[in-house]
Scaffold this motif. Structure first.
Motif, PDB file in Angstrom:
ATOM      1  N   UNK A 192       0.858  -1.176   0.000  1.00  0.00           N
ATOM      2  CA  UNK A 192       0.000   0.000   0.000  1.00  0.00           C
ATOM      3  C   UNK A 192       0.895   1.226   0.000  1.00  0.00           C
ATOM      4  N   UNK A 193       0.790   2.011  -1.040  1.00  0.00           N
ATOM      5  CA  UNK A 193       1.579   3.230  -1.178  1.00  0.00           C
ATOM      6  C   UNK A 193       0.907   4.321  -0.357  1.00  0.00           C
ATOM      7  N   UNK A 194       1.431   4.557   0.836  1.00  0.00           N
ATOM      8  CA  UNK A 194       0.842   5.560   1.735  1.00  0.00           C
ATOM      9  C   UNK A 194       1.691   6.813   1.816  1.00  0.00           C
ATOM     10  N   UNK A 195       2.603   6.987   0.866  1.00  0.00           N
ATOM     11  CA  UNK A 195       3.382   8.226   0.793  1.00  0.00           C
ATOM     12  C   UNK A 195       2.489   9.273   0.137  1.00  0.00           C
ATOM     13  N   UNK A 196       1.945  10.168   0.952  1.00  0.00           N
ATOM     14  CA  UNK A 196       0.948  11.106   0.451  1.00  0.00           C
ATOM     15  C   UNK A 196       1.532  12.176  -0.454  1.00  0.00           C
ATOM     16  N   UNK A 197       2.853  12.335  -0.401  1.00  0.00           N
ATOM     17  CA  UNK A 197       3.474  13.362  -1.228  1.00  0.00           C
ATOM     18  C   UNK A 197       3.969  12.829  -2.550  1.00  0.00           C
ATOM     19  N   UNK A 198       4.598  11.657  -2.526  1.00  0.00           N
ATOM     20  CA  UNK A 198       5.194  11.082  -3.727  1.00  0.00           C
ATOM     21  C   UNK A 198       4.796   9.619  -3.855  1.00  0.00           C
ATOM     22  N   UNK A 199       3.964   9.316  -4.831  1.00  0.00           N
ATOM     23  CA  UNK A 199       3.533   7.935  -5.038  1.00  0.00           C
ATOM     24  C   UNK A 199       4.500   7.249  -5.999  1.00  0.00           C
ATOM     25  N   UNK A 200       5.600   6.734  -5.448  1.00  0.00           N
ATOM     26  CA  UNK A 200       6.661   6.199  -6.289  1.00  0.00           C
ATOM     27  C   UNK A 200       6.574   4.696  -6.532  1.00  0.00           C
ATOM     28  N   UNK A 201       5.730   4.002  -5.782  1.00  0.00           N
ATOM     29  CA  UNK A 201       5.619   2.554  -5.963  1.00  0.00           C
ATOM     30  C   UNK A 201       5.228   2.223  -7.398  1.00  0.00           C
ATOM     31  N   UNK A 202       4.242   2.927  -7.914  1.00  0.00           N
ATOM     32  CA  UNK A 202       3.775   2.656  -9.270  1.00  0.00           C
ATOM     33  C   UNK A 202       4.853   2.937 -10.307  1.00  0.00           C
ATOM     34  N   UNK A 203       5.700   3.943 -10.053  1.00  0.00           N
ATOM     35  CA  UNK A 203       6.789   4.276 -10.976  1.00  0.00           C
ATOM     36  C   UNK A 203       7.798   3.138 -11.023  1.00  0.00           C
ATOM     37  N   UNK A 204       8.175   2.635  -9.849  1.00  0.00           N
ATOM     38  CA  UNK A 204       9.164   1.559  -9.791  1.00  0.00           C
ATOM     39  C   UNK A 204       8.625   0.257 -10.375  1.00  0.00           C
ATOM     40  N   UNK A 205       7.313   0.079 -10.286  1.00  0.00           N
ATOM     41  CA  UNK A 205       6.702  -1.126 -10.843  1.00  0.00           C
ATOM     42  C   UNK A 205       6.365  -0.980 -12.321  1.00  0.00           C
ATOM     43  N   UNK A 206       6.556   0.238 -12.841  1.00  0.00           N
ATOM     44  CA  UNK A 206       6.319   0.467 -14.262  1.00  0.00           C
ATOM     45  C   UNK A 206       4.870   0.360 -14.666  1.00  0.00           C
ATOM     46  N   UNK A 207       3.978   0.798 -13.773  1.00  0.00           N
ATOM     47  CA  UNK A 207       2.556   0.727 -14.083  1.00  0.00           C
ATOM     48  C   UNK A 207       1.853   1.961 -13.541  1.00  0.00           C
ATOM     49  N   UNK A 208       0.645   2.186 -13.998  1.00  0.00           N
ATOM     50  CA  UNK A 208      -0.109   3.357 -13.563  1.00  0.00           C
ATOM     51  C   UNK A 208      -1.493   2.918 -13.098  1.00  0.00           C
ATOM     52  N   UNK A 209      -1.807   3.084 -11.810  1.00  0.00           N
ATOM     53  CA  UNK A 209      -3.099   2.621 -11.292  1.00  0.00           C
ATOM     54  C   UNK A 209      -4.271   3.446 -11.801  1.00  0.00           C
ATOM     55  N   UNK A 210      -5.371   2.774 -12.044  1.00  0.00           N
ATOM     56  CA  UNK A 210      -6.574   3.468 -12.499  1.00  0.00           C
ATOM     57  C   UNK A 210      -7.352   4.053 -11.326  1.00  0.00           C
ATOM     58  N   UNK A 211      -7.254   3.395 -10.175  1.00  0.00           N
ATOM     59  CA  UNK A 211      -8.052   3.803  -9.029  1.00  0.00           C
ATOM     60  C   UNK A 211      -7.185   3.870  -7.770  1.00  0.00           C
ATOM     61  N   UNK A 212      -7.672   4.603  -6.775  1.00  0.00           N
ATOM     62  CA  UNK A 212      -6.962   4.730  -5.501  1.00  0.00           C
ATOM     63  C   UNK A 212      -7.942   4.469  -4.358  1.00  0.00           C
ATOM     64  N   UNK A 213      -7.426   4.577  -3.131  1.00  0.00           N
ATOM     65  CA  UNK A 213      -8.266   4.406  -1.945  1.00  0.00           C
ATOM     66  C   UNK A 213      -9.438   5.384  -1.954  1.00  0.00           C
ATOM     67  N   UNK A 214      -9.220   6.541  -2.548  1.00  0.00           N
ATOM     68  CA  UNK A 214     -10.282   7.556  -2.607  1.00  0.00           C
ATOM     69  C   UNK A 214     -11.535   7.016  -3.283  1.00  0.00           C
ATOM     70  N   UNK A 215     -11.352   6.195  -4.315  1.00  0.00           N
ATOM     71  CA  UNK A 215     -12.497   5.616  -5.014  1.00  0.00           C
ATOM     72  C   UNK A 215     -13.284   4.669  -4.112  1.00  0.00           C
ATOM     73  N   UNK A 216     -12.584   4.005  -3.200  1.00  0.00           N
ATOM     74  CA  UNK A 216     -13.258   3.133  -2.243  1.00  0.00           C
ATOM     75  C   UNK A 216     -14.052   3.973  -1.246  1.00  0.00           C
ATOM     76  N   UNK A 217     -13.428   5.031  -0.747  1.00  0.00           N
ATOM     77  CA  UNK A 217     -14.080   5.889   0.245  1.00  0.00           C
ATOM     78  C   UNK A 217     -15.323   6.556  -0.325  1.00  0.00           C
ATOM     79  N   UNK A 218     -15.299   6.835  -1.611  1.00  0.00           N
ATOM     80  CA  UNK A 218     -16.445   7.486  -2.255  1.00  0.00           C
ATOM     81  C   UNK A 218     -17.514   6.491  -2.693  1.00  0.00           C
ATOM     82  N   UNK A 219     -17.255   5.215  -2.407  1.00  0.00           N
ATOM     83  CA  UNK A 219     -18.242   4.193  -2.735  1.00  0.00           C
ATOM     84  C   UNK A 219     -18.260   3.780  -4.182  1.00  0.00           C
ATOM     85  N   UNK A 220     -17.257   4.190  -4.961  1.00  0.00           N
ATOM     86  CA  UNK A 220     -17.220   3.869  -6.385  1.00  0.00           C
ATOM     87  C   UNK A 220     -16.664   2.464  -6.646  1.00  0.00           C
ATOM     88  N   UNK A 221     -15.777   2.008  -5.742  1.00  0.00           N
ATOM     89  CA  UNK A 221     -15.120   0.725  -5.935  1.00  0.00           C
ATOM     90  C   UNK A 221     -15.020  -0.032  -4.617  1.00  0.00           C
TER      91      UNK A 221
END
Length: 299
Positions: free
Chosen positions: A65-94
């Motif tokens: 879980x990438x909890x670095x609120x300033x720099x989300x570098x996990x996705x960069x190192x993994x070479x991928x770009x997430x479509x959704x984040x925790x925010x989508x869960x909190x908003x009831x979308x996912x």
């Protein structure tokens, strides 16, 4: 409202054992391990990603879980770009499992994004939904690695304090060692009674790493009256920067390298301790989320 609160408590009442011997952890309760540092630029996220791959290679189901609120570098190192984040869960979308992304070697991760700071603003219904969905994490993952920001900000410290175990990363630089001591002091003075591990990164050899650990742990024992664990070291190696540029973790692109072996040794230490005390039994991801929300709401 009362029935809903009771429902929350029931959701997190699970057996908590952590004993891996080739199958799954008993009773399937995720162990939450926070990886942090006193200062930035010490290789924290790189270690998190490669450690996750090492654990996965051991047959352990791991979630970052990438909890670095300033720099989300996990996705960069993994070479991928997430479509959704925790925010989508909190908003009831996912639902939470639908925002889990897959990186190299089948490593799973969740992008926290700004949603992590919205936890304090959840109403009762969304709180219940989040805790309920977080319970599914316990069913699918043995270990959850939380990659935090650096330093002793409120958000970083809350993630640390609610975890089952913490890894603090330092390098040989005097400022890094000083900052590592500062964050460990902050952790201890907040009465964190679980295991604190020290990992020394970017050293020339194991002798240098040993010296840094014993120097740091000696000061901690003398002034804070607390024992810390030495979980391992990683040597300075040009492979790391090459892997970052290629966006392929070195545990995959240079799996036979010395630093990959060092990460494997760290992974083994995380799971080989069978004789844990009751206080060190993992609480599970659902309880971690519940505790984080409670703390955020108190502030």
């Amino acid at each position: 409202m009362r029935d809903q609160a009771q429902g929350l408590r029931n959701l997190v009442k699970k057996s908590n054992t952590f004993d891996r011997q080739g199958e799954r952890f008993n009773d399937i309760t995720s162990k939450v391990i926070t990886i942090t540092s006193g200062k930035g630029g010490v290789g924290k996220t790189n270690l998190t990603v490669n450690l996750a791959i090492a654990l996965k290679k051991m047959g352990i189901n791991v979630l970052i879980i990438d909890a670095d609120l300033g720099l989300s570098n996990v996705e960069v190192l993994l070479g991928t770009s997430p479509k959704y984040t925790v925010k989508d869960v909190l908003e009831g979308k996912k639902e939470i499992m639908s925002i889990v992304e897959e990186g190299p070697f089948g490593v799973k991760f969740i992008s926290g994004g700004s949603g992590m700071v919205d936890l304090a603003n959840l109403d009762e219904e969304r709180l219940f939904r989040l805790i309920e969905s977080a319970e599914t994490i316990n069913k699918y993952f043995d270990i959850v690695l939380i990659d935090t920001g650096a330093g002793i900000s409120k958000n970083v410290m809350e993630f640390v304090m609610m975890s089952d175990e913490v890894i603090v990363i330092t390098t040989p630089e005097p400022t890094s060692i000083t900052d590592a001591y500062a964050i460990i002091k902050a952790i201890i003075t907040r009465n964190f009674d679980h295991k604190i591990n020290i990992l020394v990164n970017r050293v020339q050899n194991n002798k240098e790493a040993d010296e840094i650990f014993y120097r740091l742990s000696g000061v901690i024992k003398r002034f804070l009256q607390r024992e810390v664990e030495y979980i391992g070291y990683i040597e300075e190696n040009g492979i790391v920067s090459k892997s970052v540029i290629k966006q392929v973790p070195f545990m995959i692109s240079y799996e036979k390298s010395s630093i990959s072996k060092q990460v494997e040794d760290i992974a083994k230490k995380l799971v080989q301790n069978k004789d844990v005390s009751e206080k060190d039994m993992p609480k599970g991801f659902a309880r971690f989320i519940e505790s984080i929300i409670k703390k955020f709401k108190e502030q």
